[in-house]
Design an enzyme around this catalytic site. Structure first.
Site, PDB file in Angstrom:
ATOM      1  N   ARG A 171      25.176 -22.010 -30.903  1.00  0.00           N
ATOM      2  CA  ARG A 171      23.286 -22.049 -29.949  1.00  0.00           C
ATOM      3  C   ARG A 171      22.884 -22.732 -30.681  1.00  0.00           C
ATOM      4  NH1 ARG A 171      23.126 -17.672 -26.681  1.00  0.00           N
ATOM      5  NH2 ARG A 171      20.373 -17.197 -27.422  1.00  0.00           N
ATOM      6  N   ARG A 175      19.694 -31.473 -35.986  1.00  0.00           N
ATOM      7  CA  ARG A 175      19.464 -32.956 -35.052  1.00  0.00           C
ATOM      8  C   ARG A 175      19.129 -33.452 -36.108  1.00  0.00           C
ATOM      9  NH1 ARG A 175      15.220 -30.019 -32.246  1.00  0.00           N
ATOM     10  NH2 ARG A 175      16.407 -29.248 -29.945  1.00  0.00           N
ATOM     11  N   ARG A 248      25.306  -4.599 -30.800  1.00  0.00           N
ATOM     12  CA  ARG A 248      24.075  -4.745 -32.156  1.00  0.00           C
ATOM     13  C   ARG A 248      22.470  -3.965 -31.607  1.00  0.00           C
ATOM     14  NH1 ARG A 248      25.315  -4.169 -37.099  1.00  0.00           N
ATOM     15  NH2 ARG A 248      23.094  -5.428 -37.789  1.00  0.00           N
ATOM     16  N   ARG A 279      13.283 -11.012 -38.622  1.00  0.00           N
ATOM     17  CA  ARG A 279      12.043 -12.135 -37.696  1.00  0.00           C
ATOM     18  C   ARG A 279      10.422 -10.995 -36.916  1.00  0.00           C
ATOM     19  NH1 ARG A 279      14.905 -14.211 -32.876  1.00  0.00           N
ATOM     20  NH2 ARG A 279      15.412 -12.235 -31.773  1.00  0.00           N
ATOM     21  N   GLU A 299      11.420  -7.126 -36.382  1.00  0.00           N
ATOM     22  CA  GLU A 299      12.806  -7.078 -35.366  1.00  0.00           C
ATOM     23  C   GLU A 299      13.621  -6.327 -36.919  1.00  0.00           C
ATOM     24  OE1 GLU A 299      12.598  -9.756 -32.051  1.00  0.00           O
ATOM     25  OE2 GLU A 299      14.516  -9.426 -32.965  1.00  0.00           O
ATOM     26  N   TYR A 347      27.082 -12.266 -24.288  1.00  0.00           N
ATOM     27  CA  TYR A 347      26.185 -13.168 -24.745  1.00  0.00           C
ATOM     28  C   TYR A 347      25.216 -13.756 -24.144  1.00  0.00           C
ATOM     29  CZ  TYR A 347      23.470 -14.323 -29.457  1.00  0.00           C
ATOM     30  OH  TYR A 347      21.776 -14.463 -29.734  1.00  0.00           O
ATOM     31  N   ASP A 349      22.073 -16.330 -22.015  1.00  0.00           N
ATOM     32  CA  ASP A 349      19.973 -15.742 -21.874  1.00  0.00           C
ATOM     33  C   ASP A 349      19.814 -15.882 -20.512  1.00  0.00           C
ATOM     34  OD1 ASP A 349      20.389 -16.821 -24.726  1.00  0.00           O
ATOM     35  OD2 ASP A 349      21.094 -19.501 -24.442  1.00  0.00           O
TER      36      ASP A 349
END
Ligand code: UDP
Length: 365
Positions: A171, A175, A248, A279, A299, A347, A349
């Site tokens: 995911r 770069r 989860r 995070r 979190e 999962y 988006d």
């Protein structure tokens, strides 16, 4: 029967289907066991800041059709996700790009970065990555795996990286350019005024019953409509008869701070294994907020148990097999369609959820 469709769950999938069904002249009823619509994209105003109550959601898509669709319900701002990783006080840019490689290794050019990754990949001896750890080392080398992936992923999924499927890490873009945009998407942004308003607009003119538990009142509710669109957890629908699928869950510790700026960014990932949270989200920065106070959420990721909110399906082999068994049962439920992250144990988006709901609309309506 009073309705053509009973839609169980007022989250994104349910709201998109409900909107399109109403537009097609169908009679629909949307129910949700929570006291609010919008499912996990629900946002709530605190100190003038839209707080993402069930976790941060950043809309991004490559699909023009999906982008046009959401823009009919909200104006999107120019927010671009660029999380910062904090590894024991060292800060790195995400996703993995030239800024990250420069900070990690001091490399300056893309060739140097490529060479460093290549060296570490060769040293690892991994040919065909078979799990997340091997996939990560093959993609970005050992150092980045150790500092930015290993601890975070194990906290997030509660399992060692060697036991997780490699697709999870795919995911994340890698770069060789100086580009901190987390997503490789053509379109990205946050709905101005929050997601709740966007979903409310989708549900405009549609009957919605909140605090309404479908599974607890299934018989009476089923009698109201010709068909059911069920967006809850598929294993719960079948009363966990083959056992519970693993999810989860996430717990948020949200705090209002009497200062304008806590971390200078919407998302900071704590990638070491010792910090107990994964995070910290500083909500105002999703909307370039200038309020005098700030709201942050830490979190904490945990294993889901009955009664918790399920967030992430654990798409490993064991759960994949169990899901297939439930899916066979679901196909036998003549007048029920299972959809969304929980209904399909996927999962997804947000953009994929919308696309999937729109595809169903095309088939159904
Ligand atoms: N990940 C990581 N380090 C990070 C951020 C993400 O190792 O700093 C890995 C982790 O395994 C996570 C996956 O990348 O589960 C996908 O992250 P993403 O941010 O897409 O997860 P989401 O936004 O859905 O929580």
């Amino acid at each position: 029967m009073k309705y053509d469709y009973l839609i169980v769950g007022a989250g994104l999938y349910g709201a998109v289907f409900a909107h399109e069904a109403k537009k097609a002249g169908k009679k629909v009823l949307v129910i949700d066991k929570r006291k609010n619509v919008a499912g996990n994209i629900y946002t709530e105003e605190v100190e003038g800041i839209n707080v993402h109550k069930y976790g941060a959601h950043i809309f991004h898509t490559n699909d023009k059709r999906v982008w046009d669709f959401v823009n009919a319900f909200a104006q999107f701002n120019r927010y671009t996700n660029s999380p910062v990783a904090n590894y024991k006080g060292e800060l790195y840019s995400l996703p993995f790009n030239m800024y990250t490689f420069n900070k990690m290794w001091g490399v300056v050019t893309p060739e140097e970065a490529q060479k460093k990754i290549e060296e570490q990949r060769l040293a690892s001896g991994i040919k065909e990555p078979e799990n997340l750890e091997e996939q990560a080392i093959s993609l970005v080398g050992y150092d980045i795996y150790e500092k930015l992936i290993k601890g975070y992923t194990q906290k997030q999924w509660g399992r060692p990286c060697t036991e997780l499927p490699s697709f999870i890490i795919k995911r994340l873009p890698v770069r060789l350019t100086f580009d901190n945009n987390y997503f490789n998407a053509l379109y990205q942004g946050i709905p101005v005024g929050g997601y709740t308003k966007m979903v409310e607009k989708m549900l405009d003119g549609i009957e919605v019953r909140l605090n309404c538990d479908y599974l607890a009142n299934k018989k009476e509710l089923d009698a109201l409509a010709k068909k059911v669109i069920y967006t809850g957890a598929i294993d719960a629908y079948f009363n966990f008869k083959f056992g519970a699928l693993e999810y989860r869950s996430v717990r948020f510790e949200t705090e209002v701070l009497d200062k304008p700026n806590f971390q200078g960014n919407a998302v900071v990932n704590y990638t070491d294994a010792d910090t107990p949270y994964t995070r910290i989200i500083e909500h105002k920065f999703f909307e370039f907020g200038t309020q005098p106070k700030t709201v942050i959420s830490r979190e904490y990721s945990s294993e889901w148990k009955v009664g918790d909110e399920p967030y992430y399906p654990v798409n490993d082999e064991k759960n994949g097999k169990l899901y297939e068994r439930y899916k066979l049962l679901a196909e036998e439920e003549k007048n029920v369609i299972f959809g969304g992250r929980l209904g399909e144990y996927k999962y997804y988006d947000m953009d994929a959820v919308i696309l999937s709901a729109l595809n169903l609309c095309q088939k159904e309506l």
